[in-house]
Motif scaffolding. Structure first.
Motif, PDB file in Angstrom:
ATOM      1  N   ARG A  13     101.500  24.422  80.979  1.00 63.63           N
ATOM      2  CA  ARG A  13     101.161  24.097  80.131  1.00 63.63           C
ATOM      3  C   ARG A  13     102.358  24.194  78.998  1.00 63.63           C
ATOM      4  O   ARG A  13     103.118  25.823  79.357  1.00 63.63           O
ATOM      5  CB  ARG A  13      99.800  24.145  78.823  1.00 63.63           C
ATOM      6  CG  ARG A  13      98.557  24.220  79.525  1.00 63.63           C
ATOM      7  CD  ARG A  13      97.609  24.746  78.079  1.00 63.63           C
ATOM      8  NE  ARG A  13      96.322  24.202  78.607  1.00 63.63           N
ATOM      9  CZ  ARG A  13      95.514  23.212  78.455  1.00 63.63           C
ATOM     10  NH1 ARG A  13      95.726  22.635  77.547  1.00 63.63           N
ATOM     11  NH2 ARG A  13      94.448  23.129  78.455  1.00 63.63           N
ATOM     12  N   THR A  33     100.865  20.364  75.408  1.00 67.08           N
ATOM     13  CA  THR A  33     100.825  20.107  76.121  1.00 67.08           C
ATOM     14  C   THR A  33      99.927  18.872  75.903  1.00 67.08           C
ATOM     15  O   THR A  33      99.289  17.682  75.661  1.00 67.08           O
ATOM     16  CB  THR A  33     100.283  20.608  77.379  1.00 67.08           C
ATOM     17  OG1 THR A  33     101.567  21.020  78.185  1.00 67.08           O
ATOM     18  CG2 THR A  33      99.803  19.496  78.731  1.00 67.08           C
ATOM     19  N   TRP A  34      98.389  20.057  74.755  1.00 66.34           N
ATOM     20  CA  TRP A  34      97.218  19.475  74.149  1.00 66.34           C
ATOM     21  C   TRP A  34      97.730  18.432  72.427  1.00 66.34           C
ATOM     22  O   TRP A  34      97.207  17.271  72.954  1.00 66.34           O
ATOM     23  CB  TRP A  34      96.076  20.352  73.725  1.00 66.34           C
ATOM     24  CG  TRP A  34      95.062  20.005  72.706  1.00 66.34           C
ATOM     25  CD1 TRP A  34      94.592  20.139  71.847  1.00 66.34           C
ATOM     26  CD2 TRP A  34      94.875  18.934  73.894  1.00 66.34           C
ATOM     27  NE1 TRP A  34      93.621  19.770  71.757  1.00 66.34           N
ATOM     28  CE2 TRP A  34      93.020  18.637  72.580  1.00 66.34           C
ATOM     29  CE3 TRP A  34      94.256  18.358  75.066  1.00 66.34           C
ATOM     30  CZ2 TRP A  34      92.362  18.795  73.007  1.00 66.34           C
ATOM     31  CZ3 TRP A  34      92.749  17.620  75.221  1.00 66.34           C
ATOM     32  CH2 TRP A  34      92.795  17.219  74.202  1.00 66.34           C
ATOM     33  N   SER A  37      99.049  15.323  73.707  1.00 70.12           N
ATOM     34  CA  SER A  37      97.943  14.727  74.472  1.00 70.12           C
ATOM     35  C   SER A  37      97.402  12.980  74.270  1.00 70.12           C
ATOM     36  O   SER A  37      97.496  13.067  73.333  1.00 70.12           O
ATOM     37  CB  SER A  37      96.810  15.510  75.257  1.00 70.12           C
ATOM     38  OG  SER A  37      95.876  15.131  74.293  1.00 70.12           O
ATOM     39  N   TRP A  39      94.181  12.259  73.975  1.00 67.94           N
ATOM     40  CA  TRP A  39      92.951  12.156  73.649  1.00 67.94           C
ATOM     41  C   TRP A  39      92.278  11.735  72.420  1.00 67.94           C
ATOM     42  O   TRP A  39      93.434  11.493  71.802  1.00 67.94           O
ATOM     43  CB  TRP A  39      92.243  13.909  73.363  1.00 67.94           C
ATOM     44  CG  TRP A  39      91.226  13.971  73.600  1.00 67.94           C
ATOM     45  CD1 TRP A  39      89.995  14.462  73.982  1.00 67.94           C
ATOM     46  CD2 TRP A  39      90.471  14.158  72.383  1.00 67.94           C
ATOM     47  NE1 TRP A  39      88.541  14.182  74.100  1.00 67.94           N
ATOM     48  CE2 TRP A  39      89.165  14.291  72.247  1.00 67.94           C
ATOM     49  CE3 TRP A  39      90.428  14.268  70.995  1.00 67.94           C
ATOM     50  CZ2 TRP A  39      87.852  14.210  71.498  1.00 67.94           C
ATOM     51  CZ3 TRP A  39      89.615  13.857  69.694  1.00 67.94           C
ATOM     52  CH2 TRP A  39      88.210  14.432  70.241  1.00 67.94           C
ATOM     53  N   GLU A 184      93.673  23.583  72.993  1.00 62.52           N
ATOM     54  CA  GLU A 184      92.939  23.128  73.511  1.00 62.52           C
ATOM     55  C   GLU A 184      91.087  23.329  73.390  1.00 62.52           C
ATOM     56  O   GLU A 184      90.955  24.552  74.365  1.00 62.52           O
ATOM     57  CB  GLU A 184      92.925  22.318  75.004  1.00 62.52           C
ATOM     58  CG  GLU A 184      91.479  21.381  75.565  1.00 62.52           C
ATOM     59  CD  GLU A 184      91.597  21.289  77.246  1.00 62.52           C
ATOM     60  OE1 GLU A 184      91.416  20.426  77.940  1.00 62.52           O
ATOM     61  OE2 GLU A 184      93.108  21.106  77.364  1.00 62.52           O
ATOM     62  N   HIS A 208      90.937  10.405  77.177  1.00 60.68           N
ATOM     63  CA  HIS A 208      92.623  10.850  77.075  1.00 60.68           C
ATOM     64  C   HIS A 208      93.109   8.758  76.832  1.00 60.68           C
ATOM     65  O   HIS A 208      94.672   8.716  77.563  1.00 60.68           O
ATOM     66  CB  HIS A 208      93.413  11.556  78.167  1.00 60.68           C
ATOM     67  CG  HIS A 208      93.495  12.533  77.873  1.00 60.68           C
ATOM     68  ND1 HIS A 208      93.923  13.372  77.575  1.00 60.68           N
ATOM     69  CD2 HIS A 208      92.157  13.700  78.112  1.00 60.68           C
ATOM     70  CE1 HIS A 208      93.743  14.402  77.269  1.00 60.68           C
ATOM     71  NE2 HIS A 208      92.444  15.385  77.193  1.00 60.68           N
ATOM     72  N   GLU A 249     103.270  17.114  80.660  1.00 61.10           N
ATOM     73  CA  GLU A 249     102.386  16.307  79.935  1.00 61.10           C
ATOM     74  C   GLU A 249     100.198  16.999  80.623  1.00 61.10           C
ATOM     75  O   GLU A 249     100.466  17.521  81.714  1.00 61.10           O
ATOM     76  CB  GLU A 249     102.804  15.375  80.897  1.00 61.10           C
ATOM     77  CG  GLU A 249     101.205  13.732  80.060  1.00 61.10           C
ATOM     78  CD  GLU A 249     101.526  12.613  81.324  1.00 61.10           C
ATOM     79  OE1 GLU A 249     101.166  11.372  80.243  1.00 61.10           O
ATOM     80  OE2 GLU A 249     102.258  12.334  82.282  1.00 61.10           O
ATOM     81  N   HIS A 250      99.767  16.296  79.666  1.00 59.95           N
ATOM     82  CA  HIS A 250      98.611  16.680  80.066  1.00 59.95           C
ATOM     83  C   HIS A 250      98.092  15.431  81.088  1.00 59.95           C
ATOM     84  O   HIS A 250      97.802  14.744  81.260  1.00 59.95           O
ATOM     85  CB  HIS A 250      97.262  16.497  78.935  1.00 59.95           C
ATOM     86  CG  HIS A 250      96.032  16.968  78.986  1.00 59.95           C
ATOM     87  ND1 HIS A 250      95.036  17.131  80.210  1.00 59.95           N
ATOM     88  CD2 HIS A 250      95.829  18.123  78.161  1.00 59.95           C
ATOM     89  CE1 HIS A 250      94.326  17.185  79.618  1.00 59.95           C
ATOM     90  NE2 HIS A 250      94.098  18.507  78.940  1.00 59.95           N
ATOM     91  N   SER A 253      95.696  12.904  80.770  1.00 59.36           N
ATOM     92  CA  SER A 253      96.918  11.545  79.564  1.00 59.36           C
ATOM     93  C   SER A 253      97.188  10.919  81.311  1.00 59.36           C
ATOM     94  O   SER A 253      97.376   9.805  81.170  1.00 59.36           O
ATOM     95  CB  SER A 253      97.490  12.230  78.954  1.00 59.36           C
ATOM     96  OG  SER A 253      96.423  13.006  77.548  1.00 59.36           O
TER      97      SER A 253
END
Length: 266
Positions: A13, A33-34, A37, A39, A184, A208, A249-250, A253
């Protein structure tokens, strides 16, 4: 990998840190990272729910703990706006609060107030088939009233899937600073019970598929958690990372993109 399989909880992360523009003694540490994303909530759009036997109830089956009396008071004011046509359980249950317990950081249980659970789900959750519409009655009422759902729902409901924590650090020179963490709300954030969920969206590629990165789609909630000035700083830093095109990157995703899952409309 299928659409509903989940990526691992532990992965690389990227975090950023900055001083809160409104408080020089507070540092914000945010999980880029979150926040970068894709999401997006899939409730009512293929979400299998945290209990596969109640797929239409999403994550509403346990009710919601109130953070404090002000949170409960705000929700009660919103409940007064509901009618039998908009709230399925309007006439059946006059009392909407239950007493339960929450475990603190030291493992000690304390009494806590929460929304009542009726027939296996939150008292404010309209079941599938209700003529007034399924889903959270408070959320729907907010949309009818032209306000953001966070104005009517319990705090924990509108904060998810963002987790805010606080800590204090002491530096080598003896100075201290308060730290606000933004990250997250994964399975572990629920406590030990989160690992028993049969599905959790933050690690699932099927959730995502948002048209915008989370820091943009969740701007009102992040402003509510951080304040406007801190959010604007955070958003600017996130945009810089996007423009650079290089960030951690998550994995959910990345998996959604690799699987070419359809993007949800804004």
């Amino acid at each position: 990998m299928t659409e509903v399989s989940e990526t691992p909880l532990d992965f690389t992360r990227e975090w950023i840190e900055f001083v809160d523009p409104d408080d020089a003694d507070t540092i914000v540490r945010a999980d880029v990272t979150w926040l970068l994303s894709r999401w997006s909530c899939v409730f009512g759009n293929g979400c299998p729910g945290i209990d596969v036997e109640q797929p239409d109830d999403g994550c509403c089956i346990h009710g919601a703990f109130y953070t404090d009396r002000d949170d409960e008071k705000r929700v009660r004011a919103a409940v007064a706006r509901l009618t039998p046509r908009t709230w399925q359980l309007h006439r059946r249950f006059a009392e909407t609060v239950a007493t339960d317990s929450l475990e603190d950081e030291e493992g000690v249980d304390h009494p806590a107030r929460k929304t009542a659970v009726v027939d296996g789900a939150c008292v404010f959750h309209n079941r599938e088939g209700f003529e007034g519409g399924s889903g959270c009655s408070l959320h729907a009422q907010a949309l009818r009233d032209g306000v953001h759902p966070m104005d009517y729902k319990p705090e924990v409901c509108w904060q998810l899937p963002v987790k805010r924590d606080f800590s204090t650090i002491t530096r080598a020179d003896g100075s201290t600073a308060e730290v606000t963490w933004i990250g997250e709300f994964d399975r572990r954030a629920w406590g030990a019970g989160g690992h028993d969920f049969e599905f959790w969206c933050t690690s699932s590629p099927m959730a995502h598929t948002g048209a915008q990165p989370l820091f943009e789609s969740y701007a009102p909630e992040l402003i509510g958690l951080l304040g406007k000035a801190a959010y604007e700083t955070l958003a600017a830093l996130c945009r810089q990372r996007l423009a650079a095109g290089v960030f951690a990157e998550h994995p959910a995703s990345a998996a959604a993109r690799r699987l070419q899952l359809p993007i949800q409309p804004v």
